[in-house]
Design a protein around this motif. Sequence first.
Motif, PDB file in Angstrom:
ATOM      1  N   ARG A  71     -57.549 -29.667  14.018  1.00 40.01           N
ATOM      2  CA  ARG A  71     -56.530 -30.534  13.646  1.00 40.01           C
ATOM      3  C   ARG A  71     -57.144 -31.886  12.956  1.00 40.01           C
ATOM      4  NH1 ARG A  71     -53.615 -26.741  14.421  1.00 40.01           N
ATOM      5  NH2 ARG A  71     -51.440 -26.778  15.101  1.00 40.01           N
ATOM      6  N   SER A  76     -56.131 -39.652  14.968  1.00 39.52           N
ATOM      7  CA  SER A  76     -55.704 -40.114  16.058  1.00 39.52           C
ATOM      8  C   SER A  76     -56.535 -41.256  16.606  1.00 39.52           C
ATOM      9  CB  SER A  76     -55.711 -38.998  17.306  1.00 39.52           C
ATOM     10  OG  SER A  76     -54.605 -37.920  16.710  1.00 39.52           O
ATOM     11  N   VAL A  79     -57.452 -38.885  21.255  1.00 36.28           N
ATOM     12  CA  VAL A  79     -57.173 -37.626  21.651  1.00 36.28           C
ATOM     13  C   VAL A  79     -57.202 -37.303  23.065  1.00 36.28           C
ATOM     14  CG1 VAL A  79     -57.025 -35.207  21.332  1.00 36.28           C
ATOM     15  CG2 VAL A  79     -57.225 -36.604  19.099  1.00 36.28           C
ATOM     16  N   GLU A  80     -56.438 -37.087  23.938  1.00 35.98           N
ATOM     17  CA  GLU A  80     -56.680 -36.618  25.374  1.00 35.98           C
ATOM     18  C   GLU A  80     -55.771 -35.510  26.069  1.00 35.98           C
ATOM     19  OE1 GLU A  80     -58.597 -36.456  27.860  1.00 35.98           O
ATOM     20  OE2 GLU A  80     -59.177 -38.360  27.852  1.00 35.98           O
ATOM     21  N   ILE A 104     -55.860 -32.126  26.137  1.00 36.43           N
ATOM     22  CA  ILE A 104     -55.670 -30.900  25.568  1.00 36.43           C
ATOM     23  C   ILE A 104     -55.380 -29.985  26.716  1.00 36.43           C
ATOM     24  CG2 ILE A 104     -56.156 -29.297  24.016  1.00 36.43           C
ATOM     25  CD1 ILE A 104     -58.197 -31.512  22.843  1.00 36.43           C
ATOM     26  N   TRP A 146     -51.332 -31.783  23.615  1.00 36.65           N
ATOM     27  CA  TRP A 146     -52.340 -32.977  23.871  1.00 36.65           C
ATOM     28  C   TRP A 146     -51.318 -34.428  23.637  1.00 36.65           C
ATOM     29  CZ3 TRP A 146     -52.074 -30.033  19.390  1.00 36.65           C
ATOM     30  CH2 TRP A 146     -51.939 -30.764  17.848  1.00 36.65           C
ATOM     31  N   ASP A 196     -51.975 -38.565  22.261  1.00 39.89           N
ATOM     32  CA  ASP A 196     -52.708 -39.580  21.557  1.00 39.89           C
ATOM     33  C   ASP A 196     -52.368 -40.832  22.456  1.00 39.89           C
ATOM     34  OD1 ASP A 196     -53.837 -41.820  20.344  1.00 39.89           O
ATOM     35  OD2 ASP A 196     -53.260 -41.022  18.283  1.00 39.89           O
ATOM     36  N   HIS A 224     -48.176 -34.185  21.515  1.00 45.34           N
ATOM     37  CA  HIS A 224     -48.128 -33.349  20.418  1.00 45.34           C
ATOM     38  C   HIS A 224     -48.171 -31.954  21.063  1.00 45.34           C
ATOM     39  CE1 HIS A 224     -49.668 -36.549  17.470  1.00 45.34           C
ATOM     40  NE2 HIS A 224     -49.888 -36.989  18.627  1.00 45.34           N
ATOM     41  N   SER A 251     -61.962 -35.003  25.241  1.00 45.70           N
ATOM     42  CA  SER A 251     -61.595 -33.908  26.131  1.00 45.70           C
ATOM     43  C   SER A 251     -61.617 -32.381  25.661  1.00 45.70           C
ATOM     44  CB  SER A 251     -59.722 -34.003  25.765  1.00 45.70           C
ATOM     45  OG  SER A 251     -59.152 -32.915  26.265  1.00 45.70           O
ATOM     46  N   GLY A 263     -61.477 -32.637  21.769  1.00 44.54           N
ATOM     47  CA  GLY A 263     -60.737 -33.925  21.203  1.00 44.54           C
ATOM     48  C   GLY A 263     -61.808 -35.162  21.173  1.00 44.54           C
ATOM     49  N   SER A 293     -60.069 -36.525  15.334  1.00 48.10           N
ATOM     50  CA  SER A 293     -59.677 -35.148  15.057  1.00 48.10           C
ATOM     51  C   SER A 293     -59.754 -34.237  16.556  1.00 48.10           C
ATOM     52  CB  SER A 293     -60.396 -34.444  13.952  1.00 48.10           C
ATOM     53  OG  SER A 293     -59.983 -35.087  12.825  1.00 48.10           O
ATOM     54  N   ILE A 294     -59.258 -33.174  16.245  1.00 46.29           N
ATOM     55  CA  ILE A 294     -59.450 -31.966  17.219  1.00 46.29           C
ATOM     56  C   ILE A 294     -60.243 -30.869  16.663  1.00 46.29           C
ATOM     57  CG2 ILE A 294     -58.476 -29.961  18.852  1.00 46.29           C
ATOM     58  CD1 ILE A 294     -56.272 -31.711  19.175  1.00 46.29           C
TER      59      ILE A 294
END
Length: 305
Positions: A13, A17, A20-21, A23, A34, A36, A43, A244, A258, A277-278
């Motif tokens: 993705r 963000s 991100v955390e 997941i 996941w 934000d 999300h 993550s 993440g 991003s992821i």
Amino acid sequence: MTAEIESDVEVFRDLRSVLVESIFWDDRTGEVVWVDITAGTLHRGRLAGAVDGSDDRVVALPAPVSAVQPAADGGYVAALKDRVVLLGADGELRDELARVEHAHDGIRFNEGKVDPYGRFVVGAMDVTVGDPDAGLYLVDEQGRIDILRGGFGVANGFEWADDGSEMFVTDTSTSTVYRAPYRDGAQPLGELRPFLVGHASDGLVRDTDGRFWNGVYGGGEVLCWSPEGDVIARVPMPAPNVTSVAFAGPERKDLLVGTARENLTEADLVDSPRSGSILRIRTTAAGRPVHTFGRRHDPSSTAHH
């Protein structure tokens, strides 16, 4: 035991963000889930969803929202600043389950995972001066909250032994993943013993071979460790702040990573535009299913190779 990487790092993705955390792969819906943390958004998206996230489902929650995990009622359990809450199947805020009084207002909840006994373990972090004054808590489905241990700077990256007798818990501020005795109904957490040392670990996951995978916050890489605690693979990431790691997909062979834009300057973001991003690493490893809040895990169901 080597850890084989099947592809270059891909973008799962391409987001912007802040952080991100949490997941995880949701077997119930076939989605990646996941949050934000800073934006306070939950999300959910398909593994083959649009890279720009345009077809993901996003729910706004009271920020910060630091962790989310599946619950037995079909919804989710989540951690806000100082509250553990229940979310419905669509991600909407439904009930407050528990609340903790942190030592001061500069502390918030951080990592949260469900343990093998179906309880939500959630750690906190000091986002101000970074003192080791944050706790690690245990919340059951009745809303009872107990402190497992205090003295953390950034409680992060949790995992458990197959039989639930040992917990692995990270303090990112000390660049150490600790191991400690753990069992159903036992508080506080047993004595912490250093296990993975020397990297600012953020996020932690085990594969079915017992290897550990973690991100390095500020180090821009993902590490794979043997069950004995030796680094056996390093994968550079196109973003410095890795936050993550989780195995995703029906066979749990895609390692999703993440990242965060927090603590980066404009110049940093120009140099590392994938921050926030992821990312995806296709591996030959296989991840384990996450535990579900309110449901005890059967150790015999864990795959071994």
